[in-house]
Design a protein around this motif. Sequence first.
Motif, mmCIF file in Angstrom:
data_model
loop_
_atom_site.group_PDB
_atom_site.id
_atom_site.type_symbol
_atom_site.label_atom_id
_atom_site.label_comp_id
_atom_site.label_asym_id
_atom_site.label_seq_id
_atom_site.Cartn_x
_atom_site.Cartn_y
_atom_site.Cartn_z
ATOM 1 N N ILE A 183 -3.976 70.505 37.335
ATOM 2 C CA ILE A 183 -3.805 69.733 38.560
ATOM 3 C C ILE A 183 -5.209 69.350 39.013
ATOM 4 N N LEU A 184 -5.545 68.077 38.906
ATOM 5 C CA LEU A 184 -6.906 67.600 39.132
ATOM 6 C C LEU A 184 -6.952 66.756 40.397
ATOM 7 N N LEU A 185 -7.786 67.173 41.338
ATOM 8 C CA LEU A 185 -7.816 66.587 42.675
ATOM 9 C C LEU A 185 -9.150 65.890 42.906
ATOM 10 N N ALA A 186 -9.132 64.549 42.921
ATOM 11 C CA ALA A 186 -10.336 63.755 43.227
ATOM 12 C C ALA A 186 -11.512 64.168 42.375
ATOM 13 N N GLY A 187 -11.290 64.248 41.070
ATOM 14 C CA GLY A 187 -12.348 64.669 40.162
ATOM 15 C C GLY A 187 -13.334 63.557 39.829
ATOM 16 N N ILE A 188 -14.477 63.972 39.281
ATOM 17 C CA ILE A 188 -15.509 63.054 38.795
ATOM 18 C C ILE A 188 -15.405 63.058 37.281
ATOM 19 N N TYR A 189 -14.979 61.947 36.708
ATOM 20 C CA TYR A 189 -14.682 61.885 35.287
ATOM 21 C C TYR A 189 -15.636 60.974 34.516
ATOM 22 N N ASN A 190 -16.333 60.095 35.204
ATOM 23 C CA ASN A 190 -17.286 59.190 34.566
ATOM 24 C C ASN A 190 -18.524 59.126 35.449
ATOM 25 N N PRO A 231 -16.073 63.719 31.408
ATOM 26 C CA PRO A 231 -14.774 63.974 30.782
ATOM 27 C C PRO A 231 -14.155 62.776 30.075
ATOM 28 N N VAL A 232 -14.452 61.546 30.499
ATOM 29 C CA VAL A 232 -13.874 60.390 29.811
ATOM 30 C C VAL A 232 -14.337 60.303 28.365
ATOM 31 N N SER A 233 -15.421 60.990 28.020
ATOM 32 C CA SER A 233 -15.924 60.977 26.648
ATOM 33 C C SER A 233 -15.285 62.047 25.780
ATOM 34 N N GLY A 234 -14.454 62.903 26.364
ATOM 35 C CA GLY A 234 -13.881 64.020 25.626
ATOM 36 C C GLY A 234 -12.603 63.665 24.901
ATOM 37 N N SER A 235 -12.162 64.600 24.067
ATOM 38 C CA SER A 235 -10.898 64.475 23.349
ATOM 39 C C SER A 235 -9.891 65.454 23.934
ATOM 40 N N TYR A 236 -8.653 64.979 24.103
ATOM 41 C CA TYR A 236 -7.590 65.807 24.682
ATOM 42 C C TYR A 236 -6.360 65.792 23.779
ATOM 43 N N THR A 237 -6.610 65.707 22.476
ATOM 44 C CA THR A 237 -5.553 65.690 21.470
ATOM 45 C C THR A 237 -5.021 67.102 21.247
ATOM 46 N N ASP A 264 -8.578 56.098 37.488
ATOM 47 C CA ASP A 264 -8.098 55.051 36.587
ATOM 48 C C ASP A 264 -8.719 55.157 35.205
ATOM 49 N N VAL A 265 -10.040 55.396 35.142
ATOM 50 C CA VAL A 265 -10.690 55.469 33.829
ATOM 51 C C VAL A 265 -10.275 56.732 33.084
ATOM 52 N N MET A 266 -9.946 57.785 33.817
ATOM 53 C CA MET A 266 -9.487 59.000 33.139
ATOM 54 C C MET A 266 -8.097 58.805 32.563
ATOM 55 N N CYS A 267 -7.270 58.021 33.231
ATOM 56 C CA CYS A 267 -5.952 57.685 32.682
ATOM 57 C C CYS A 267 -6.096 56.986 31.325
ATOM 58 N N VAL A 268 -7.043 56.063 31.235
ATOM 59 C CA VAL A 268 -7.275 55.342 29.980
ATOM 60 C C VAL A 268 -7.723 56.306 28.889
ATOM 61 N N ALA A 269 -8.638 57.225 29.229
ATOM 62 C CA ALA A 269 -9.130 58.193 28.246
ATOM 63 C C ALA A 269 -8.009 59.098 27.744
#
Length: 327
Positions: A183-190, A231-237, A264-269
């Motif tokens: 559960i991620l709340l207002a995170g910094i992903y990029n 985090p947008v650079s990571g893998s979540y496979t 939004d960018v984390m959704c794409v990642a």
Amino acid sequence: MTSTSYPKHIPLLPYSDPPGRLRTLDIWLPRPLEEKPLQTSNSLWVVYLHGGAWRDATKDATNIEPTLKHLFSNPSSLENVAGIASLNYRLSPYPSHPSDPSSPSDEERNAQHPQHIRDVCDGIKYLQQEYGMKRWIGVGQSCGATLLLQLVAGIGTKDLPTESSKQPDPQAYNTSPGPEALILLAGIYNLPLLLRNHSPPTCSEQIAQIYRDIATGAFGADPSVYTPVSPVSGSYTPSQWPEGRLLLLCHSYEDELVERAQRDVMCVALDRSGWSLVMEVGDEEDEVRAEGRRVLNVRDLKGKHDWVWKDGDQIAKLIAEVAGRLG
């Protein structure tokens, strides 16, 4: 014979060796744990990571207390939760803090990546070893959300020497099993995007400098590292995060510190890693329980950045929902 009332709070447990002032965690037990093994394989834990831009000493493990007030007022929301833990971790320098400035001589408040995430790993390993934590849900607010995604993606925990050795130890920061849900709340992903969106003319130079100071304090002055630590650079496979089943990306339109673009960018990642975005509440429970199903939900919160955790009601409802959906 003395009796212990529940929920039971166990504060300031040191999880590192050697121990550190900020390397502690608090535990709340809704009910007595079983004799060893301490819990059944179906029992969930909740692990909370506070925010504060990696540096604010006024943010700590007690930030979960408003959420707990709501959870414990409705015991049925924790029927399959064995325990709740909230972690402290070393902080980056903040010498200009208005009420609690850091000192250059304080090792606990002069940390830099990957020390934050490695502290989180140590705390989770402590819970696994000492409290038998197997299945768990991660809840992270602001940079706490960033840390949870870095954890499951292995950002800052792989192929690097331990702090006590010059040689890499691939097992030193292995926190398997990982969380089944986040559960991620207002995170910094990029991080580069955060800096671009808080630069003149979008904001004043004074505000822009605050964001630059946050990035420099936590990750160093070299901008070339900001993308790989994001985090947008990571893998979540499944091969990277085999336990992952459910992820909630949450944000409020009223948030004045972290913009909607981060979500939004984390959704794409996550889409690139094969997560299925489910926009409406409906049959997600069955989808989450289906073998191999990895469900992503986005949720709109209400309130400003810090108000969300200071109130706690929305977070408590999300925890109860996710615990129920995981079963």
